[in-house]
Motif scaffolding. Sequence first.
Motif, mmCIF file in Angstrom:
data_model
loop_
_atom_site.group_PDB
_atom_site.id
_atom_site.type_symbol
_atom_site.label_atom_id
_atom_site.label_comp_id
_atom_site.label_asym_id
_atom_site.label_seq_id
_atom_site.Cartn_x
_atom_site.Cartn_y
_atom_site.Cartn_z
ATOM 1 N N UNK A 1 0.870 -1.168 0.000
ATOM 2 C CA UNK A 1 0.000 0.000 0.000
ATOM 3 C C UNK A 1 0.909 1.219 0.000
ATOM 4 N N UNK A 2 0.685 2.108 -0.956
ATOM 5 C CA UNK A 2 1.570 3.258 -1.113
ATOM 6 C C UNK A 2 0.738 4.529 -1.240
ATOM 7 N N UNK A 3 1.088 5.503 -0.422
ATOM 8 C CA UNK A 3 0.475 6.827 -0.508
ATOM 9 C C UNK A 3 1.441 7.735 -1.248
ATOM 10 N N UNK A 4 0.919 8.494 -2.202
ATOM 11 C CA UNK A 4 1.811 9.416 -2.900
ATOM 12 C C UNK A 4 1.096 10.710 -3.238
ATOM 13 N N UNK B 1 -0.824 -2.368 -4.749
ATOM 14 C CA UNK B 1 -0.236 -3.156 -5.833
ATOM 15 C C UNK B 1 0.487 -4.367 -5.256
ATOM 16 N N UNK B 2 0.951 -5.229 -6.135
ATOM 17 C CA UNK B 2 1.587 -6.477 -5.707
ATOM 18 C C UNK B 2 3.013 -6.300 -5.198
ATOM 19 N N UNK B 3 3.763 -5.394 -5.831
ATOM 20 C CA UNK B 3 5.174 -5.257 -5.472
ATOM 21 C C UNK B 3 5.571 -3.788 -5.346
ATOM 22 N N UNK B 4 6.632 -3.568 -4.609
ATOM 23 C CA UNK B 4 7.175 -2.224 -4.471
ATOM 24 C C UNK B 4 7.670 -1.709 -5.813
ATOM 25 N N UNK B 5 8.243 -2.599 -6.602
ATOM 26 C CA UNK B 5 8.718 -2.212 -7.936
ATOM 27 C C UNK B 5 7.574 -1.672 -8.780
ATOM 28 N N UNK C 1 6.589 1.862 -7.596
ATOM 29 C CA UNK C 1 7.492 2.922 -8.028
ATOM 30 C C UNK C 1 7.388 3.183 -9.527
ATOM 31 N N UNK C 2 7.097 2.151 -10.305
ATOM 32 C CA UNK C 2 6.886 2.352 -11.740
ATOM 33 C C UNK C 2 5.663 3.240 -11.980
ATOM 34 N N UNK C 3 4.586 2.950 -11.270
ATOM 35 C CA UNK C 3 3.350 3.715 -11.418
ATOM 36 C C UNK C 3 3.559 5.159 -10.971
ATOM 37 N N UNK C 4 4.192 5.331 -9.826
ATOM 38 C CA UNK C 4 4.426 6.681 -9.314
ATOM 39 C C UNK C 4 5.369 7.449 -10.232
ATOM 40 N N UNK C 5 6.367 6.778 -10.760
ATOM 41 C CA UNK C 5 7.275 7.418 -11.715
ATOM 42 C C UNK C 5 6.528 7.896 -12.950
ATOM 43 N N UNK C 6 5.596 7.092 -13.433
ATOM 44 C CA UNK C 6 4.809 7.488 -14.599
ATOM 45 C C UNK C 6 3.893 8.663 -14.266
ATOM 46 N N UNK C 7 3.311 8.661 -13.066
ATOM 47 C CA UNK C 7 2.461 9.782 -12.651
ATOM 48 C C UNK C 7 3.290 11.062 -12.535
ATOM 49 N N UNK D 1 6.055 13.047 -3.276
ATOM 50 C CA UNK D 1 6.276 12.470 -1.949
ATOM 51 C C UNK D 1 5.646 11.083 -1.922
ATOM 52 N N UNK D 2 6.357 10.110 -1.313
ATOM 53 C CA UNK D 2 5.893 8.718 -1.293
ATOM 54 C C UNK D 2 6.011 8.156 0.130
ATOM 55 N N UNK D 3 4.983 7.413 0.548
ATOM 56 C CA UNK D 3 5.024 6.689 1.822
ATOM 57 C C UNK D 3 4.560 5.258 1.563
ATOM 58 N N UNK D 4 5.335 4.278 2.035
ATOM 59 C CA UNK D 4 5.105 2.870 1.701
ATOM 60 C C UNK D 4 4.765 2.056 2.947
#
Length: 100
Positions: free
Chosen positions: A3-6, A45-49, A52-58, A73-76
């Motif tokens: 679960x990632x907040x960004x 999502x399923x993985x941290x990778x 980060x791919x999704x957040x990078x695209x955003x 900003x990201x919190x995992x």
Amino acid sequence: MVIVEFVVVPLGEKSLSRYVAEVVKFLDRRGVKYQLTPMSTIIEVSTLKEAFEIIGEAHELMFKLGAERVSTTVRVDDRRDRQVHMEDKVKSVLEKARGG
């Protein structure tokens, strides 16, 4: 589950709703489970990778929309002992708050 907040902020903009709407459309196209809050977006999502791919695209999307400077900003929350979903966490807190 991860679960990632960004928060992705195009700096210098007075109104962010147009940018946030584009991130929501992007998440919908990707089929990402998300929760929009007044201050951030939370994805599951399923993985941290993958996160980060999704957040990078955003983040990059902000530049495509015309931003010249972007702050992200990201919190995992990454649990390995068992799977926990966003709604499980909220339900647990509300049950405790209501004496359950």
